[in-house]
Each structure stands twice: as structure tokens, then as C-alpha cells.
Design an enzyme around this catalytic site. Structure first.
Site, mmCIF file in Angstrom:
data_model
loop_
_atom_site.group_PDB
_atom_site.id
_atom_site.type_symbol
_atom_site.label_atom_id
_atom_site.label_comp_id
_atom_site.label_asym_id
_atom_site.label_seq_id
_atom_site.Cartn_x
_atom_site.Cartn_y
_atom_site.Cartn_z
ATOM 1 N N SER A 237 0.824 -1.294 0.147
ATOM 2 C CA SER A 237 0.028 -0.142 -0.060
ATOM 3 C C SER A 237 0.786 1.200 0.048
ATOM 4 C CB SER A 237 -0.814 -0.111 1.175
ATOM 5 O OG SER A 237 -0.316 0.089 2.415
ATOM 6 N N ASP B 96 -5.683 8.839 9.004
ATOM 7 C CA ASP B 96 -5.603 7.460 9.868
ATOM 8 C C ASP B 96 -4.376 7.428 10.649
ATOM 9 O OD1 ASP B 96 -3.417 7.096 8.059
ATOM 10 O OD2 ASP B 96 -4.620 5.805 6.572
ATOM 11 N N HIS C 244 -0.521 6.332 6.953
ATOM 12 C CA HIS C 244 0.018 6.429 5.629
ATOM 13 C C HIS C 244 0.274 7.660 5.338
ATOM 14 C CE1 HIS C 244 -2.257 2.374 5.212
ATOM 15 N NE2 HIS C 244 -1.357 2.225 4.142
#
Length: 229
Positions: free
Chosen positions: A54, A203, A206
Site C-alpha cells: 500500500s 488515519d 499512511h
């Protein structure tokens, strides 16, 4: 702080990602339609493939804000005619990456001039044996080496709560493989972003678009050096 943040990153790499089987299916469906900054009618002088999870895939970012398009922009602005192909899939372990590598390479219009290889974070989260992670990583690096494709390995760091023995076994994987196969090494992909809340998505894990800019600014010289051989 660095190790703690690494562990936090690892928790989301898989927690908010699809299963490995879904990842592979999605990769097969999306390779032909993956967005590219350079028009499909153009044939760039240099082809770079970023192959990871990711952090490579651009989780939570607009299509033009992720690692691949930002790296391509930086290289283009430096005067290099480069296309950066995004082969990042959220949630991938090293085993999943190994399974899809042939498909990714076969789907390309030509052999890449460089592959950035960044996997292992989800192996940490799942507590997979470092020996298995190393075996998968080595199989990928060896495959690329046998195809005469240069590799730039981007490393991860094991959080200390997994224990010193585990951390020592895991953290040596990337430099050891780089040395064995004479590959280039960028020790820690998130260097410069760890601990910076202003460079992280809501979040808390990231990198946001500005965080990607920092990563790209730091890694671009290593990419340029790897392209020069």
C-alpha cells in the site's frame, strides 16, 4: 519513535487492505488500465516499475498523488524521459508479491530498466518467519537478476516488540540481499516521514501527498543512481 511508528504503519498495511487472493485478481484486472502520466502512445526512453504494497500503491491518495506518479514527475523534471509503472497492491505479503511478479513482468510492453522492490511490512504484521520472508524476497530479487533487470530494494524495519532475535533476523534481509545480488538499497522507505503528523493521512499511518513528496525527494537520487548503473 521510529520503530513505534513502523509498527503502526504495518497494522494498517493489512488491516484496511483486501485479501491476498483479491489482490492478485485485482492486479490482473487493473494492470492494463492503470493510470499513467505519460500517454500510452508514447514510448519513454526508460521504464521503471515500483513493485510493493500500500505504501507503493498510493493508499488514500488521488491517482496523481501517489508514489509512482510523483516519482515519475520528479525524474521527468530532472530531465529523464521516464515512465514509472505502478505495480503496488495494498495488503501484499512477500509471498503474494512473488506469486504475481511473473504476471506483472509479462504484462509490460518491454523489459523494465529498473524495478523498485518494497515488500515485507505485512509479513511483519502476520508474524511470518523472517526465513520465509527472506526466501520470498530472494526469489524475487534472483528472478529479476536472472532477467538482467536492475533492482532497488526499499527496506522495512521490524518493531522492537517482536523481540531482538526476530528484529535482527528480519532487518538484515534487505542489506544482505542487496549485497548478495549487487542490488541497490534504500534502507527505509518511510525515512523523513516517520513521526511527522503533518505528513500523514488522518488515519495516522499512511503518508499524505506532502509525505509522498518528502519520500520522493529523498529517494529520487537513489533511483537516479540505480538507473545509471
Amino acid at each position: 519513535m521510529t520503530y513505534g511508528f513502523c509498527f503502526a504503519i504495518l497494522q494498517l498495511l493489512i488491516a484496511c487492505s483486501p485479501s491476498e487472493s483479491q489482490n492478485i485478481a485485482a492486479e490482473e484486472q487493473s494492470e492494463a488500465s492503470s493510470p499513467a502520466v505519460i500517454s500510452p502512445t508514447e514510448e519513454p526512453e526508460t521504464l521503471v516499475v515500483v513493485f510493493g504494497d500500500s505504501l507503493y500503491a498510493g493508499y488514500g491518495l488521488a491517482p496523481d498523488e501517489g508514489f509512482a506518479p510523483d516519482l515519475q514527475k520528479a525524474l521527468n523534471e530532472a530531465g529523464q524521459d521516464v515512465k514509472v509503472h505502478n505495480a503496488g497492491v495494498s495488503g501484499d505479503t512477500t509471498a503474494a508479491g512473488l506469486r504475481r511478479m511473473d504476471f506483472v513482468l509479462d504484462s509490460l510492453s518491454r523489459k523494465p530498466d529498473l524495478v523498485l522492490l518494497g515488500l515485507g511490512g505485512n509479513d511483519l504484521l502476520r508474524g511470518l518467519k523472517p526465513a520465509d520472508t527472506r526466501a520470498n524476497m530472494e526469489a524475487m530479487v534472483k528472478k529479476l537478476s536472472e532477467l538482467d533487470i536492475p533492482v532497488l530494494i526499499t527496506g522495512m524495519l521490524a518493531p522492537p516488540n517482536l523481540g531482538k532475535e526476530y528484529s535482527d533476523q528480519f532487518n538484515i534481509i534487505y542489506p544482505a540481499l542487496a549485497k548478495k545480488y549487487e542490488a541497490s538499497l534504500y534502507p527505509f522507505f518511510m525515512d523523513g516521514v516517520v513521526g511527522r503528523s503533518d505528513l500523514i493521512l488522518p488515519d495516522g499511518l499512511h503518508p499524505n501527498a506532502e509525505g509522498i513528496d518528502v519520500i520522493v525527494e529523498r529517494i529520487t537520487p537513489s533511483v537516479a543512481d540505480a538507473l545509471q548503473g
